[in-house]
Write an enzyme that holds these catalytic residues in place. Sequence first.
Site, PDB file in Angstrom:
ATOM      1  N   ASN A   9       0.862  -1.176   0.000  1.00  0.00           N
ATOM      2  CA  ASN A   9       0.000   0.000   0.000  1.00  0.00           C
ATOM      3  C   ASN A   9       0.901   1.229   0.000  1.00  0.00           C
ATOM      4  O   ASN A   9       1.529   1.552   1.008  1.00  0.00           O
ATOM      5  CB  ASN A   9      -0.874  -0.049   1.258  1.00  0.00           C
ATOM      6  CG  ASN A   9      -1.837   1.114   1.350  1.00  0.00           C
ATOM      7  OD1 ASN A   9      -1.781   2.040   0.533  1.00  0.00           O
ATOM      8  ND2 ASN A   9      -2.706   1.074   2.333  1.00  0.00           N
ATOM      9  N   ARG A  90      -2.832  -2.042  -3.400  1.00  0.00           N
ATOM     10  CA  ARG A  90      -3.958  -1.115  -3.262  1.00  0.00           C
ATOM     11  C   ARG A  90      -3.766  -0.001  -4.291  1.00  0.00           C
ATOM     12  O   ARG A  90      -2.721   0.658  -4.309  1.00  0.00           O
ATOM     13  CB  ARG A  90      -3.967  -0.526  -1.860  1.00  0.00           C
ATOM     14  CG  ARG A  90      -4.997   0.555  -1.731  1.00  0.00           C
ATOM     15  CD  ARG A  90      -4.999   1.143  -0.354  1.00  0.00           C
ATOM     16  NE  ARG A  90      -6.000   2.165  -0.262  1.00  0.00           N
ATOM     17  CZ  ARG A  90      -5.786   3.395   0.207  1.00  0.00           C
ATOM     18  NH1 ARG A  90      -4.590   3.730   0.648  1.00  0.00           N
ATOM     19  NH2 ARG A  90      -6.756   4.269   0.256  1.00  0.00           N
ATOM     20  N   ARG A 240      -9.845  16.834   6.582  1.00  0.00           N
ATOM     21  CA  ARG A 240     -10.637  17.209   5.398  1.00  0.00           C
ATOM     22  C   ARG A 240     -12.020  17.688   5.809  1.00  0.00           C
ATOM     23  O   ARG A 240     -12.630  17.128   6.726  1.00  0.00           O
ATOM     24  CB  ARG A 240     -10.791  16.008   4.455  1.00  0.00           C
ATOM     25  CG  ARG A 240      -9.541  15.686   3.697  1.00  0.00           C
ATOM     26  CD  ARG A 240      -9.694  14.415   2.869  1.00  0.00           C
ATOM     27  NE  ARG A 240      -8.777  13.390   3.320  1.00  0.00           N
ATOM     28  CZ  ARG A 240      -8.891  12.091   3.078  1.00  0.00           C
ATOM     29  NH1 ARG A 240      -9.903  11.646   2.351  1.00  0.00           N
ATOM     30  NH2 ARG A 240      -8.013  11.237   3.537  1.00  0.00           N
ATOM     31  N   GLU A 383      -8.382  -4.142   5.701  1.00  0.00           N
ATOM     32  CA  GLU A 383      -8.250  -3.880   4.263  1.00  0.00           C
ATOM     33  C   GLU A 383      -7.156  -4.744   3.634  1.00  0.00           C
ATOM     34  O   GLU A 383      -7.291  -5.189   2.496  1.00  0.00           O
ATOM     35  CB  GLU A 383      -7.994  -2.387   4.036  1.00  0.00           C
ATOM     36  CG  GLU A 383      -9.232  -1.573   4.399  1.00  0.00           C
ATOM     37  CD  GLU A 383      -9.012  -0.071   4.393  1.00  0.00           C
ATOM     38  OE1 GLU A 383      -8.660   0.468   5.463  1.00  0.00           O
ATOM     39  OE2 GLU A 383      -9.185   0.561   3.350  1.00  0.00           O
TER      40      GLU A 383
END
Length: 399
Positions: A9, A90, A240, A383
């Site tokens: 990743n 990923r 964010r 994940e």
Amino acid sequence: MTDRVLVLNLGSSSLKYRLLDGATGVAEATGSVERIGEDSATLMHSVGGHDHTEERHVTDFEDALRSALDAFDRHGPAIDRDDLAAVGHRVVHGGDLFAEPVVVDDRLLDTVEDLVPLAPLHNPANLEGLRVALRLFPDVPQVAVFDTAFHQTMPEHAYTYAVPVAWREKHRIRRYGFHGTSYAFVSRRAAELLDRPVEDTNLVVLHLGNGASAAAVRGGRSVDTSMGLTPLEGLVMGTRSGDLDPAIHGHLHRELGWSLEEIDRALYRESGLLGLAGANDFREVTQRRAAGDEAATLAFDVYAYRVRKYVGAYYAALGELDAVVFTGGVGQHSAVLRAAALDGLSRLGIVMDAQRNEARSFDARFVSADGSDVAVLVVPTDEEWEIARQALAVVRGAQ
Ligand code: AMP
């Protein structure tokens, strides 16, 4: 035949890896290289309960991956390249081109390159990771697993923005959604917990980590999600903003003379919990809130209220709901957030059990009351295992 998969990743300046059994999820080793390209990088390799850490300069992704392989040589376990079923990657943005994981070849590299304008921060690093891994593991199948793939089942009315046709047709402007590997994993686990086939479930899944999003999942397939063209839309996140009036860009530009880059940076890196409370770590926000800090209280309230609104919206989108599922660092660990987001919704059939909600556990579990029409679940995501599982399925299917 081995089920061993190496999952990679790559972020903009970091590499995370895990060597695991794609069938069982059991990890043999995990590690990371942080601050690639800076003066000093931190390398961490964890095996058999021991963390091996070192600091040194790591020039680029190739150097980072070679350093990781060196850590396997020095600290184990040995990676005999004949004994790897696949390398799973990923990849953040697959646009509308990939609804499934795919074996990496030159054509795929060109396609991921074409998608760079959609994910300028992430796809270049992912692409570099694919190229380097192809060089270092030429004989091992490489599989790209896209964060966007799970959401390719969204209906057109859910993924379409109300903008001119040319934007949509020529410039691929639409909602794509992210965190797809997490949603695939968590939806399946939630169905197991509910003891019914995933095809018979209607779920609202809340992936609340540093990045955060919500998804409406019907029968194991995404029908809506809160992130859009980019991972900025939707819930409040660590740094964010999530949803805001799209005219804010123009307003900031006209009023303050800010460039688009400055505005993007502020909305991606200086907003969310950080902008509201001066801290992007949810633990710190909740601790300060408990001590009466006003900014932290507002940050918590804005965050929880946004989650609550999406639960309501996706309940309506699905029409019927079997479970609300919390995952990600915040979703899995913050009982106070779960309670604030779902408190007072008994008329919607959602009734939490305070004791279950507050019990500390790392297991997938119910936190709703026995009589609740809609179950409330906490399901730890994984994940890396999902990437390994999907990579293994592609490789086996191709054999
Ligand atoms: P993730 O990106 O999934 O690793 O999630 C990171 C976020 O989870 C950070 O904001 C952490 O502060 C938050 N988090 C982790 N543990 C806890 C906890 N025990 N209570 C509240 N938030 C937590």
